[in-house]
Scaffold this active site. Structure first.
Site, PDB file in Angstrom:
ATOM      1  N   GLY A  11      10.944  -6.766  -5.975  1.00 29.39           N
ATOM      2  CA  GLY A  11      10.961  -6.780  -4.515  1.00 29.39           C
ATOM      3  C   GLY A  11      11.279  -8.146  -3.937  1.00 29.39           C
ATOM      4  O   GLY A  11      11.625  -9.094  -4.652  1.00 29.39           O
ATOM      5  N   TYR A 142       0.063   1.083   7.334  1.00 28.29           N
ATOM      6  CA  TYR A 142       0.208  -0.143   6.526  1.00 28.29           C
ATOM      7  C   TYR A 142      -0.960  -1.094   6.816  1.00 28.29           C
ATOM      8  O   TYR A 142      -1.627  -1.584   5.903  1.00 28.29           O
ATOM      9  CB  TYR A 142       1.539  -0.792   6.886  1.00 28.29           C
ATOM     10  CG  TYR A 142       1.829  -2.113   6.207  1.00 28.29           C
ATOM     11  CD1 TYR A 142       2.116  -2.175   4.847  1.00 28.29           C
ATOM     12  CD2 TYR A 142       1.846  -3.298   6.935  1.00 28.29           C
ATOM     13  CE1 TYR A 142       2.411  -3.378   4.237  1.00 28.29           C
ATOM     14  CE2 TYR A 142       2.151  -4.507   6.328  1.00 28.29           C
ATOM     15  CZ  TYR A 142       2.427  -4.539   4.981  1.00 28.29           C
ATOM     16  OH  TYR A 142       2.720  -5.745   4.376  1.00 28.29           O
TER      17      TYR A 142
HETATM   18  P1  NAD Z   1       9.287  -5.047  -1.347  1.00 27.81           P
HETATM   19  O1  NAD Z   1       9.328  -3.666  -0.794  1.00 27.81           O
HETATM   20  O2  NAD Z   1      10.487  -5.893  -1.233  1.00 27.81           O
HETATM   21  O3  NAD Z   1       8.864  -4.994  -2.858  1.00 27.81           O
HETATM   22  C1  NAD Z   1       7.867  -4.153  -3.345  1.00 27.81           C
HETATM   23  C2  NAD Z   1       8.232  -3.774  -4.761  1.00 27.81           C
HETATM   24  O4  NAD Z   1       7.243  -2.843  -5.211  1.00 27.81           O
HETATM   25  C3  NAD Z   1       9.598  -3.082  -4.872  1.00 27.81           C
HETATM   26  O5  NAD Z   1      10.401  -3.739  -5.808  1.00 27.81           O
HETATM   27  C4  NAD Z   1       9.260  -1.686  -5.327  1.00 27.81           C
HETATM   28  O6  NAD Z   1      10.195  -1.137  -6.235  1.00 27.81           O
HETATM   29  C5  NAD Z   1       7.912  -1.904  -6.003  1.00 27.81           C
HETATM   30  N1  NAD Z   1       7.140  -0.661  -6.063  1.00 27.81           N
HETATM   31  C6  NAD Z   1       6.993   0.292  -5.115  1.00 27.81           C
HETATM   32  N2  NAD Z   1       6.272   1.303  -5.585  1.00 27.81           N
HETATM   33  C7  NAD Z   1       5.948   0.989  -6.868  1.00 27.81           C
HETATM   34  C8  NAD Z   1       5.225   1.645  -7.873  1.00 27.81           C
HETATM   35  N3  NAD Z   1       4.683   2.851  -7.677  1.00 27.81           N
HETATM   36  N4  NAD Z   1       5.085   1.022  -9.061  1.00 27.81           N
HETATM   37  C9  NAD Z   1       5.637  -0.207  -9.276  1.00 27.81           C
HETATM   38  N5  NAD Z   1       6.356  -0.861  -8.374  1.00 27.81           N
HETATM   39  C10 NAD Z   1       6.506  -0.260  -7.171  1.00 27.81           C
HETATM   40  O7  NAD Z   1       8.018  -5.768  -0.694  1.00 27.81           O
HETATM   41  P2  NAD Z   1       7.738  -7.324  -0.592  1.00 27.81           P
HETATM   42  O8  NAD Z   1       8.232  -7.750   0.715  1.00 27.81           O
HETATM   43  O9  NAD Z   1       8.147  -8.012  -1.821  1.00 27.81           O
HETATM   44  O10 NAD Z   1       6.145  -7.282  -0.477  1.00 27.81           O
HETATM   45  C11 NAD Z   1       5.299  -7.506  -1.576  1.00 27.81           C
HETATM   46  C12 NAD Z   1       3.861  -7.485  -1.078  1.00 27.81           C
HETATM   47  O11 NAD Z   1       3.688  -8.468  -0.052  1.00 27.81           O
HETATM   48  C13 NAD Z   1       3.441  -6.161  -0.455  1.00 27.81           C
HETATM   49  O12 NAD Z   1       2.089  -5.923  -0.753  1.00 27.81           O
HETATM   50  C14 NAD Z   1       3.590  -6.397   1.030  1.00 27.81           C
HETATM   51  O13 NAD Z   1       2.736  -5.591   1.777  1.00 27.81           O
HETATM   52  C15 NAD Z   1       3.186  -7.850   1.128  1.00 27.81           C
HETATM   53  N6  NAD Z   1       3.730  -8.498   2.319  1.00 27.81           N
HETATM   54  C16 NAD Z   1       5.076  -8.697   2.467  1.00 27.81           C
HETATM   55  C17 NAD Z   1       5.579  -9.309   3.607  1.00 27.81           C
HETATM   56  C18 NAD Z   1       7.051  -9.557   3.815  1.00 27.81           C
HETATM   57  O14 NAD Z   1       7.446  -9.982   4.899  1.00 27.81           O
HETATM   58  N7  NAD Z   1       7.909  -9.335   2.821  1.00 27.81           N
HETATM   59  C19 NAD Z   1       4.687  -9.717   4.603  1.00 27.81           C
HETATM   60  C20 NAD Z   1       3.334  -9.458   4.442  1.00 27.81           C
HETATM   61  C21 NAD Z   1       2.865  -8.876   3.284  1.00 27.81           C
HETATM   62  N1  SER Z   2       6.892  -8.049   6.714  1.00 24.95           N
HETATM   63  C1  SER Z   2       5.870  -7.054   6.649  1.00 24.95           C
HETATM   64  C2  SER Z   2       6.270  -5.828   7.384  1.00 24.95           C
HETATM   65  O1  SER Z   2       6.960  -5.987   8.362  1.00 24.95           O
HETATM   66  C3  SER Z   2       4.587  -7.607   7.222  1.00 24.95           C
HETATM   67  O2  SER Z   2       3.562  -7.314   6.390  1.00 24.95           O
HETATM   68  O3  SER Z   2       5.872  -4.769   7.011  1.00 24.95           O
END
Ligand code: NAD
Ligand code: SER
Length: 315
Positions: A11, A142
């Site tokens: 991700g 979420y």
């Molecule tokens: P993303 O969607 O880019 O990546 C998530 C990854 O999880 C993907 O590669 C997906 O294939 C994998 N995934 C989904 N279901 C799965 C499963 N059943 N088994 C194994 N892998 C699985 O998300 P991200 O932006 O990299 O976010 C990662 C974490 O950080 C999450 O918990 C998200 O809530 C948190 N977060 C992200 C942001 C942001 O702006 N990107 C902000 C706040 C919090």
């Molecule tokens: N970037 C994330 C979202 O928009 C915040 O957790 O879902």
């Protein structure tokens, strides 16, 4: 010997975090995993396992196979996608966390990282400079899953002594992968479209400010938190992380300094209501005080680095 398992390594965060963890702790000590294949950098930079985080037996086998001592559990369904299928998102976000909490307890995993989000806040939260301890009434599936997750992390720490650490990330901006279905994704998509077509239709209004952070800062904060001595970690739910705060119009204007011909239109959809329920800016004073956090990237520097790198994307 530290042996790290990253779950959700394909991700947006997982890609950059895995590469940095391997750089700092050795490629042989960081095992990447995801339900789908990752970028070349992640796939070829060390061991990679296809893993569904809902499959507790398979996680258990991987922990034993590599003698895992630390887990970074990043797999989740983000805010926009979660609203399209709430029960499915709830099951994945919560059951996966329970799999990790229970297995970590059983197998005496030394340290665990699990991210929360600014999405854990809600409309009744003070929106400007949101403090660490405040009203939290999230209105999205979420946000509800993140708030519940925070409470469970704290519970497992107090009840079972699990060393689980967490950050409430703001919206993250990076160029190696596309964003994963969140409300802050516009601030990543706008760069791709600026380069690809010169046109971008933004799904938020031009004046809605949200807290954001460049990925290098987020990766740095994550590793700093995980490497801090346990006695410095005073917050066992999740630390606020502030970063920068800007509106879609402000990032549009900053990108136009490099691509003046960029045309952006604004057509808010269901994600506008999600954005409106989140803070405009966040205070990360607790992280600064407890383990020395300070972000580096402001809006101009972040836009410059994004423009310089966006064409190098490999996945
Ligand atoms: P993303 O969607 O880019 O990546 C998530 C990854 O999880 C993907 O590669 C997906 O294939 C994998 N995934 C989904 N279901 C799965 C499963 N059943 N088994 C194994 N892998 C699985 O998300 P991200 O932006 O990299 O976010 C990662 C974490 O950080 C999450 O918990 C998200 O809530 C948190 N977060 C992200 C942001 C942001 O702006 N990107 C902000 C706040 C919090
Ligand atoms: N970037 C994330 C979202 O928009 C915040 O957790 O879902």
């Amino acid at each position: 010997m530290k042996k790290i398992l990253v779950i959700g390594a394909s991700g947006q965060i997982g890609t950059d975090l895995t590469v940095e963890l391997r750089k700092q702790f050795g490629a042989e000590n960081v095992i990447a995993s995801d339900i789908k294949n990752a970028c070349e950098d992640v796939m070829q930079g060390g061991s990679f396992e296809i893993l569904d985080v809902m499959d507790r037996k398979k996680i258990s086998e991987i922990i034993d196979k590599y003698n895992i001592t630390e887990i970074y559990h990043l797999a989740a369904i983000l805010s926009g996608n979660a609203e399209k299928n709430p029960k499915w998102a709830w099951d994945i976000n919560m059951d996966s966390l329970f799999n990790i909490l229970e297995l970590s307890r059983e197998k005496k995993i030394q340290k665990i990282f699990w991210p929360s989000s600014m999405g854990a806040f809600g409309i009744s939260t003070p929106a400007v400079n949101t403090p660490q301890l405040t009203i939290m009434e999230p209105s999205t599936v979420y946000g509800i899953s993140k708030l519940a997750g925070e409470r469970w992390c704290e519970y497992y720490h107090h009840k079972y002594g699990l060393d689980i650490r967490s950050l409430r990330y703001p919206g993250l901006i990076s160029w190696k992968t596309e964003a994963g279905g969140g409300t802050t994704d516009y601030a990543v998509e706008i760069f791709y479209e600026a380069i690809r077509s010169g046109n971008y239709e933004c799904f938020l209004s031009e004046d809605i400010a949200l807290p954001m952070m460049y990925m290098d800062d987020a990766v740095k904060a994550t590793i700093m938190l995980m490497e801090a001595p346990a006695e410095k970690i005073k917050v066992r739910s999740s630390y606020n992380l502030g970063g920068i705060s800007f509106t879609p119009k402000e990032i549009e204007n900053e990108i136009k300094k490099y691509i003046p011909e960029l045309k952006v239109s604004y057509k808010p959809d269901f994600r506008q209501a999600i954005a409106e329920s989140w803070p405009r800016s966040i205070s990360d004073e607790a992280a600064q005080k407890d383990w020395g956090w300070k972000h580096e990237y402001g809006l101009p520097k972040m836009v410059q680095v994004m423009i310089e790198n966006i064409g190098k994307r490999k996945c």
